[in-house]
Write an enzyme that holds these catalytic residues in place. Structure first.
Site, PDB file in Angstrom:
ATOM      1  CE  LYS A 104      -1.312   2.488   3.229  1.00 30.96           C
ATOM      2  NZ  LYS A 104      -1.775   3.075   4.516  1.00 30.96           N
ATOM      3  CG  ASP A 122      -7.020   3.353   2.487  1.00 33.18           C
ATOM      4  OD1 ASP A 122      -7.960   3.036   1.705  1.00 33.18           O
ATOM      5  OD2 ASP A 122      -6.900   4.503   2.952  1.00 33.18           O
TER       6      ASP A 122
END
Length: 213
Positions: A104, A122
């Site tokens: 991420k 996320d």
């Protein structure tokens, strides 16, 4: 929102990388409260690489998991200095070798700093994508990333990352989504399912007795 941006405050790629690492399981608002003093004390990878753990800890102790993030930030800075001449790399494989950097975080850097078609997933992106129907009950962030990358035009992906995050942060929230005020409600898969369920559970209206002649 034609030009969505990250809500983290930063002046260069190094500062953004620090801020994103700090933001894991922490709000951007809290990170932004901490980073001005932090960046004044450690403005470069070289300075951060030389930091003593306890010294750095004092700046970030109000952030979630400060011990782990202290270790990750110093390790990341040392790796930048030793292997990348103090520069944040723009290759995902290189980014993933840095301490504290997962997929991420790496994708955030690629999208925000280098404007590459990278989709950082996320909790907001994961939730909103499934609710809207952009993904079909994806089980993992990676599955969500692959589906979004497949169906969103490459040039829109860096913006779409922010659109989904901001929509999840302020409209399609985890506990109380604002479906009534949502401008995507008419195309939302979850909203349609909720309305169908509500209609099914509503008892039919009682018939009025026939009027007497």
């Amino acid at each position: 929102m034609p030009m969505p941006e990250t809500e983290l405050h930063y002046a260069d790629p190094f500062q953004l990388l620090v801020a994103v690492i700090l933001s894991a399981q922490c709000t951007d608002k809290r990170v932004n409260m901490v980073t001005p003093e932090l960046f004044r004390a450690f403005p470069t990878p070289q300075k951060l690489a030389e930091a003593e753990p306890q010294e750095l800890y004092e700046y970030i102790k109000s952030i979630s998991y400060p011990n782990n993030k202290t270790k990750a930030l110093i390790g990341m800075a040392k790796a930048l200095v030793e292997r990348f001449d103090g520069q944040v790399p723009e290759d995902i494989d290189d980014l993933l070798t840095l301490p504290g950097v997962g997929r991420k975080t790496a994708n955030v850097m690629l999208a925000v700093v280098f404007n590459k078609p990278a989709m950082a997933v996320d909790t907001h992106v994961f939730r909103v994508s499934n609710r809207l129907g952009l993904t079909n009950n994806s089980r993992t962030p990676l599955a969500t990333e692959k589906t979004l990358m497949k169906h969103i035009p490459a040039e829109a992906i860096p913006k779409a990352h922010h659109w989904l995050i901001l929509h999840g942060r302020y409209v399609c929230t985890a506990r109380k989504p604002d479906c009534e005020g949502c401008y995507l409600a008419d195309i939302c898969k979850k909203r349609a399912a909720d309305l169908r369920a509500a209609a099914k559970d509503t008892p039919p209206a009682a018939k009025k007795p026939a009027a007497k002649a």
